[in-house]
Design a protein around this motif. Sequence first.
Motif, PDB file in Angstrom:
ATOM      1  N   LEU A  94      40.015  31.957  35.480  1.00  0.00           N
ATOM      2  CA  LEU A  94      40.019  32.978  36.526  1.00  0.00           C
ATOM      3  C   LEU A  94      39.973  34.370  35.907  1.00  0.00           C
ATOM      4  N   PRO A  95      39.543  35.374  36.662  1.00  0.00           N
ATOM      5  CA  PRO A  95      39.573  36.749  36.154  1.00  0.00           C
ATOM      6  C   PRO A  95      41.015  37.234  36.006  1.00  0.00           C
ATOM      7  N   LYS A  96      41.212  38.230  35.171  1.00  0.00           N
ATOM      8  CA  LYS A  96      42.573  38.719  34.910  1.00  0.00           C
ATOM      9  C   LYS A  96      43.272  39.190  36.172  1.00  0.00           C
ATOM     10  N   VAL A  97      42.499  39.750  37.109  1.00  0.00           N
ATOM     11  CA  VAL A  97      43.131  40.267  38.323  1.00  0.00           C
ATOM     12  C   VAL A  97      43.839  39.150  39.084  1.00  0.00           C
ATOM     13  N   ALA A  98      43.331  37.908  38.972  1.00  0.00           N
ATOM     14  CA  ALA A  98      43.998  36.781  39.626  1.00  0.00           C
ATOM     15  C   ALA A  98      45.367  36.544  39.007  1.00  0.00           C
ATOM     16  N   GLY A  99      45.471  36.735  37.698  1.00  0.00           N
ATOM     17  CA  GLY A  99      46.763  36.601  37.038  1.00  0.00           C
ATOM     18  C   GLY A  99      47.730  37.677  37.490  1.00  0.00           C
ATOM     19  N   HIS A 100      47.209  38.896  37.666  1.00  0.00           N
ATOM     20  CA  HIS A 100      48.073  39.981  38.126  1.00  0.00           C
ATOM     21  C   HIS A 100      48.532  39.740  39.570  1.00  0.00           C
ATOM     22  N   ARG A 101      47.651  39.169  40.398  1.00  0.00           N
ATOM     23  CA  ARG A 101      48.055  38.841  41.781  1.00  0.00           C
ATOM     24  C   ARG A 101      49.166  37.792  41.769  1.00  0.00           C
ATOM     25  N   ALA A 102      48.981  36.754  40.950  1.00  0.00           N
ATOM     26  CA  ALA A 102      50.010  35.714  40.859  1.00  0.00           C
ATOM     27  C   ALA A 102      51.300  36.289  40.286  1.00  0.00           C
ATOM     28  N   GLY A 103      51.174  37.250  39.356  1.00  0.00           N
ATOM     29  CA  GLY A 103      52.351  37.895  38.800  1.00  0.00           C
ATOM     30  C   GLY A 103      53.114  38.689  39.843  1.00  0.00           C
ATOM     31  N   ALA A 104      52.390  39.298  40.787  1.00  0.00           N
ATOM     32  CA  ALA A 104      53.047  40.040  41.861  1.00  0.00           C
ATOM     33  C   ALA A 104      53.869  39.108  42.745  1.00  0.00           C
ATOM     34  N   GLU A 105      53.389  37.885  42.949  1.00  0.00           N
ATOM     35  CA  GLU A 105      54.169  36.910  43.711  1.00  0.00           C
ATOM     36  C   GLU A 105      55.438  36.513  42.945  1.00  0.00           C
ATOM     37  N   PRO A 149      40.994  47.760  29.533  1.00  0.00           N
ATOM     38  CA  PRO A 149      39.725  48.123  30.176  1.00  0.00           C
ATOM     39  C   PRO A 149      39.955  48.839  31.505  1.00  0.00           C
ATOM     40  N   GLN A 150      39.114  49.827  31.801  1.00  0.00           N
ATOM     41  CA  GLN A 150      39.292  50.636  32.998  1.00  0.00           C
ATOM     42  C   GLN A 150      39.278  49.788  34.263  1.00  0.00           C
ATOM     43  N   GLU A 151      38.460  48.733  34.275  1.00  0.00           N
ATOM     44  CA  GLU A 151      38.396  47.864  35.451  1.00  0.00           C
ATOM     45  C   GLU A 151      39.737  47.189  35.706  1.00  0.00           C
ATOM     46  N   GLU A 152      40.387  46.744  34.630  1.00  0.00           N
ATOM     47  CA  GLU A 152      41.684  46.090  34.787  1.00  0.00           C
ATOM     48  C   GLU A 152      42.738  47.080  35.271  1.00  0.00           C
ATOM     49  N   VAL A 153      42.714  48.310  34.729  1.00  0.00           N
ATOM     50  CA  VAL A 153      43.673  49.337  35.166  1.00  0.00           C
ATOM     51  C   VAL A 153      43.473  49.648  36.641  1.00  0.00           C
ATOM     52  N   SER A 154      42.211  49.747  37.071  1.00  0.00           N
ATOM     53  CA  SER A 154      41.919  50.012  38.482  1.00  0.00           C
ATOM     54  C   SER A 154      42.413  48.874  39.370  1.00  0.00           C
ATOM     55  N   ASP A 155      42.223  47.647  38.907  1.00  0.00           N
ATOM     56  CA  ASP A 155      42.712  46.495  39.671  1.00  0.00           C
ATOM     57  C   ASP A 155      44.236  46.545  39.804  1.00  0.00           C
ATOM     58  N   LEU A 156      44.911  46.904  38.728  1.00  0.00           N
ATOM     59  CA  LEU A 156      46.371  46.981  38.761  1.00  0.00           C
ATOM     60  C   LEU A 156      46.847  48.049  39.744  1.00  0.00           C
ATOM     61  N   LYS A 157      46.190  49.180  39.755  1.00  0.00           N
ATOM     62  CA  LYS A 157      46.563  50.256  40.685  1.00  0.00           C
ATOM     63  C   LYS A 157      46.334  49.818  42.122  1.00  0.00           C
ATOM     64  N   GLY A 158      45.215  49.103  42.366  1.00  0.00           N
ATOM     65  CA  GLY A 158      44.940  48.601  43.709  1.00  0.00           C
ATOM     66  C   GLY A 158      45.986  47.604  44.164  1.00  0.00           C
ATOM     67  N   LEU A 159      46.405  46.733  43.242  1.00  0.00           N
ATOM     68  CA  LEU A 159      47.438  45.759  43.575  1.00  0.00           C
ATOM     69  C   LEU A 159      48.769  46.439  43.879  1.00  0.00           C
TER      70      LEU A 159
END
Length: 251
Positions: free
Chosen positions: A42-53, A83-93
């Motif tokens: 899965l993409p890293k953002v999926a890991g960050h979403r699961a981490g938020a749970e 990477p900037q994309e990952e930072v942006s995903d984290l801010k969105g989350l």
Amino acid sequence: MTSPLTPLAPSEVEGPSANRAIPRHVAIIMDGNGRWAERRGLPKVAGHRAGAEAVRRTMQAAVDAGVEALTLYAFSSENWRRPQEEVSDLKGLMRFYLERELKTLQKEGVRLKLIGEPAAFGNELHDRLRQAVEETKGNDRLTLAVALNYGSQAELAAAARTLARAVAAGDVDPESIDEKALEALLHTSDLPPLDLLIRTSGEVRLSNFLLWQAAYAELHFTDVLWPDFDEAAFNAALAEFARRQRRFGGR
């Protein structure tokens, strides 16, 4: 690594949490989101979403256990190198979960506190964060301190600069500066002393997190990746804490 889950029992401890089986202040280095996602293709953002749970589960476990303060390492000052994309995903989350979880914080009596320099995330997100802090300031069941754009060395350097300016202005005698004077200038000065620091994912280091505060904290390292961290894993750390004898250098 983690110990089997066992019932909490009284422990012989000294210092800030004397005669308490439950730590007053727990801090967690939440590590392993990327590896969790990678192992599942899965993409890293999926890991960050699961981490938020996992944050939601852990906060509830802390409330249920009677912990007074829970400090989470959400975004270090070094994370800007990602990477900037990952930072942006984290801010969105952050925006998404902040809006979704505010009612939960209110319902559970959780006070939100920010440590670090969250203004770096931009005016919009920073304003939302400050609003959540303001709305929850009257809650007293648990303080949830979220470290955003935080680095412990920078925190200590800032405290030293503040003391240096006071000395230069003639307001402070340098001979009067002691540990308490510096500690009063740290971001965590209104929280109980740190009792237990947990790091997930099998890494065994502090990564510039609460270096001063962790001086006498008990350390608990677990192989569990952060998205898989749950109430059982949290309670296992509390159970291990309860079995330890804390001497604070006394004997």
